[in-house]
Design a protein around this motif. Structure first.
Motif, mmCIF file in Angstrom:
data_model
loop_
_atom_site.group_PDB
_atom_site.id
_atom_site.type_symbol
_atom_site.label_atom_id
_atom_site.label_comp_id
_atom_site.label_asym_id
_atom_site.label_seq_id
_atom_site.Cartn_x
_atom_site.Cartn_y
_atom_site.Cartn_z
ATOM 1 N N TRP A 69 0.813 -1.223 0.000
ATOM 2 C CA TRP A 69 0.000 0.000 0.000
ATOM 3 C C TRP A 69 0.847 1.274 0.000
ATOM 4 O O TRP A 69 0.572 2.212 -0.746
ATOM 5 N N GLY A 70 1.852 1.325 0.823
ATOM 6 C CA GLY A 70 2.657 2.548 0.898
ATOM 7 C C GLY A 70 3.793 2.605 -0.105
ATOM 8 O O GLY A 70 4.535 3.584 -0.149
ATOM 9 N N ARG A 71 3.955 1.555 -0.911
ATOM 10 C CA ARG A 71 5.073 1.496 -1.850
ATOM 11 C C ARG A 71 4.630 1.556 -3.312
ATOM 12 O O ARG A 71 5.475 1.569 -4.203
ATOM 13 N N LEU A 72 3.323 1.562 -3.536
ATOM 14 C CA LEU A 72 2.812 1.534 -4.899
ATOM 15 C C LEU A 72 1.965 2.780 -5.137
ATOM 16 O O LEU A 72 1.095 3.121 -4.341
ATOM 17 N N THR A 73 2.235 3.455 -6.228
ATOM 18 C CA THR A 73 1.478 4.645 -6.602
ATOM 19 C C THR A 73 0.366 4.238 -7.567
ATOM 20 O O THR A 73 0.639 3.719 -8.650
ATOM 21 N N ILE A 74 -0.870 4.463 -7.156
ATOM 22 C CA ILE A 74 -2.019 4.114 -7.982
ATOM 23 C C ILE A 74 -2.395 5.324 -8.825
ATOM 24 O O ILE A 74 -2.541 6.433 -8.297
ATOM 25 N N PRO A 75 -2.547 5.153 -10.139
ATOM 26 C CA PRO A 75 -2.913 6.303 -10.978
ATOM 27 C C PRO A 75 -4.281 6.862 -10.601
ATOM 28 O O PRO A 75 -5.196 6.113 -10.267
ATOM 29 N N VAL A 76 -4.396 8.175 -10.607
ATOM 30 C CA VAL A 76 -5.646 8.852 -10.284
ATOM 31 C C VAL A 76 -6.460 9.021 -11.563
ATOM 32 O O VAL A 76 -5.991 9.644 -12.525
ATOM 33 N N LEU A 77 -7.656 8.459 -11.572
ATOM 34 C CA LEU A 77 -8.528 8.562 -12.736
ATOM 35 C C LEU A 77 -9.409 9.797 -12.602
ATOM 36 O O LEU A 77 -9.961 10.067 -11.532
ATOM 37 N N SER A 78 -9.545 10.528 -13.667
ATOM 38 C CA SER A 78 -10.372 11.726 -13.649
ATOM 39 C C SER A 78 -11.143 11.816 -14.957
ATOM 40 O O SER A 78 -10.826 11.123 -15.936
ATOM 41 N N GLY A 79 -12.165 12.660 -14.948
ATOM 42 C CA GLY A 79 -12.943 12.850 -16.159
ATOM 43 C C GLY A 79 -13.697 11.607 -16.575
ATOM 44 O O GLY A 79 -14.203 10.847 -15.744
ATOM 45 N N TRP A 80 -13.733 11.366 -17.886
ATOM 46 C CA TRP A 80 -14.508 10.237 -18.409
ATOM 47 C C TRP A 80 -13.906 8.900 -18.004
ATOM 48 O O TRP A 80 -14.626 7.894 -17.875
ATOM 49 N N LYS A 81 -12.587 8.859 -17.789
ATOM 50 C CA LYS A 81 -11.967 7.598 -17.371
ATOM 51 C C LYS A 81 -12.459 7.178 -15.980
ATOM 52 O O LYS A 81 -12.768 6.010 -15.744
ATOM 53 N N GLY A 82 -12.514 8.146 -15.072
ATOM 54 C CA GLY A 82 -13.020 7.830 -13.743
ATOM 55 C C GLY A 82 -14.474 7.427 -13.764
ATOM 56 O O GLY A 82 -14.883 6.474 -13.083
ATOM 57 N N LEU A 83 -15.291 8.137 -14.548
ATOM 58 C CA LEU A 83 -16.707 7.796 -14.653
ATOM 59 C C LEU A 83 -16.896 6.410 -15.249
ATOM 60 O O LEU A 83 -17.736 5.631 -14.785
ATOM 61 N N LEU A 84 -16.093 6.081 -16.282
ATOM 62 C CA LEU A 84 -16.196 4.754 -16.894
ATOM 63 C C LEU A 84 -15.823 3.663 -15.903
ATOM 64 O O LEU A 84 -16.487 2.613 -15.828
ATOM 65 N N PHE A 85 -14.767 3.887 -15.115
ATOM 66 C CA PHE A 85 -14.378 2.911 -14.092
ATOM 67 C C PHE A 85 -15.498 2.713 -13.079
ATOM 68 O O PHE A 85 -15.804 1.573 -12.687
ATOM 69 N N ASP A 86 -16.123 3.821 -12.653
ATOM 70 C CA ASP A 86 -17.216 3.733 -11.689
ATOM 71 C C ASP A 86 -18.366 2.891 -12.241
ATOM 72 O O ASP A 86 -18.900 2.014 -11.559
#
Length: 447
Positions: free
Chosen positions: A191-208
């Motif tokens: 958890w503290g060693r891996l950077t998870i990409p932040v999804l925004s815009g249509w990519k975040g909505l599609l993931f949701d």
């Protein structure tokens, strides 16, 4: 000058007071109110359970929440906030020890376990009063001489043991438990060693959208009545009969409505009046049988979980943590239960989760997007009104959710506007209940 205790210690002291009151009330009510023999089953204590339920929500819980912050602040003012932290640790650890004592006495076959519970609870209250009044100097001196981390580690260990006393270890699967602990350890390390990409815009909505759709199908795609080719064990046939027995409580009433009858009036139903009319309305669109009734409850359960996820997102919880909660729900609350989702309606969303989650979801939407405040605010209060005819429990659960949100909103408002705002909320309560009752009465008379 008054000193405010830290939030953690205030919360723990309040929680200990609530649990301590509960442990005193439970044995007293069970011993004072006679049970009903149900041979060959254990004696039934529905009257004591109902009274304990009402006492907890309307007396014990409010008393603990009201008194806890005042006790914590007074103790912090008398000594220090660090001393209040230590007091909360001592109260929590001793309460966990009390629970362990009760459970161990039951396991070793001590008779009169209810009396034992009452005595242990009374002993804890004596200790709590001693720590707060004559022993407060001892707690203060202990806070100055002791490393509090040691006390908190011991308290955490006692809490883990107290929780473990409720576990039936014979039902645990060793390889699965070890595998789960390994996965938890790996996730914690990464958890503290891996950077998870932040999804925004249509990519975040599609993931949701993809996540929610997959989750909905994962919840509903579970065999509900495990009979015939779906039966994996002889017990499955028996469990299906139990499910049918419980479903008949709702199905028979909905079937009566379908044939032109109406439900009894001037009565408070634990499981529902409005909810049964809702089920009857659904059966105007789909065939009526045990399978479709269970499927309806399973679909509603999936929607309740999806609303919970949406509430977390609106509250600012990140996608990774929100998705992790959904992934945890599947094996624990969907795939890992004795009865499948939709199998026992008394355990399902129609009885417990639908209305409270609908209200919170709609209310959060009205606060999240100001331009949506009026329509979604009206819909939220409509849910409050429907709860008044849905079922007695539905009314209580929804009212509890509303009061919780009102308390949170009141805490962040300008103190000068709280009284008028709270008066407005109370009037909305009464108006919502009255409007829905009048509309339901008119509907009943017309039908």
């Amino acid at each position: 000058m008054p000193v405010r205790a830290r939030f953690a210690s205030t919360f723990l002291i309040s929680a200990c007071l609530v649990v301590g009151l509960f442990l005193l009330a439970l044995p007293a009510l069970y011993l004072l109110i006679p049970g009903v023999p149900l041979e060959p089953f254990p004696e039934q204590h529905q009257d004591a359970e109902t009274l304990l339920y009402l006492l907890f929500f309307f007396v014990l819980f409010p008393a603990g929440i009201f008194a806890g912050p005042r006790i914590a602040d007074r103790f912090a003012t008398r000594h220090s906030s660090e001393t209040a932290d230590l007091l909360s640790a001592l109260l929590l650890g001793s309460l966990a020890l009390a629970v362990i004592t009760v459970r161990l006495s039951d396991l070793v076959g001590v008779e009169r376990s209810l009396v034992m519970t009452g005595l242990v609870a009374a002993a804890w209250w004596v200790l709590a009063l001693l720590l707060y009044f004559p022993g407060s100097g001892f707690v203060a001196s202990l806070a100055g001489r002791t490393d509090q981390r040691t006390v908190w580690i011991a308290t955490a260990a006692l809490c883990v043991l107290a929780l473990a006393t409720a576990v039936t270890f014979s039902g645990l699967d060793g390889p699965v438990l070890i595998g789960g602990l390994m996965v938890a350890g790996i996730v914690t390390w990464v958890w503290g060693r891996l950077t998870i990409p932040v999804l925004s815009g249509w990519k975040g909505l599609l993931f949701d959208l993809v996540l929610v759709v997959v989750f909905l199908f994962a919840v509903v795609d579970v065999p509900i009545y495990r009979i015939g080719e779906f039966a994996e064990a002889p017990m499955d046939e028996f469990l299906s009969e139990v499910q049918q027995f419980h479903a008949a409580l709702w199905l028979a009433a909905a079937n009566a409505i379908e044939h032109g009858r109406y439900l009894p009036v001037d009565t408070a139903s634990q499981y529902g009046v409005g909810s049964i009319y809702f089920i009857a309305g659904v059966f105007e669109l789909i065939p009526m049988d045990y399978g479709t009734l269970s499927l309806l409850d399973a679909v509603l359960a999936a929607l309740v979980y999806a609303m919970g996820w949406a509430i977390m997102r609106m509250a600012g919880v990140g996608r990774a943590l929100s998705a992790g909660v959904l992934l945890l729900i599947l094996p624990v609350l969907v795939w890992g239960t004795t009865y499948p989702v939709g199998g026992i309606l008394q355990n399902g969303s129609i009885r417990f989760g639908l209305l409270p989650f609908c209200f919170i979801f709609l209310r959060m939407l009205s606060l999240w997007k100001p331009r949506w405040s009026k329509p979604f605010g009206l819909l939220a209060w409509a849910v409050v009104g429907v709860s008044a005819i849905w079922a007695l429990e539905g009314l209580l659960y929804t009212t509890g959710a509303v009061l919780g949100m009102i308390a949170v909103e009141a805490a962040v408002r300008n103190p000068g506007t709280r009284r008028s705002w709270l008066t407005g909320q109370a009037l909305r309560f009464v108006a919502a209940w009255a409007v829905v009752h009048v509309l339901f009465a008119i509907f009943t008379l017309i039908v």
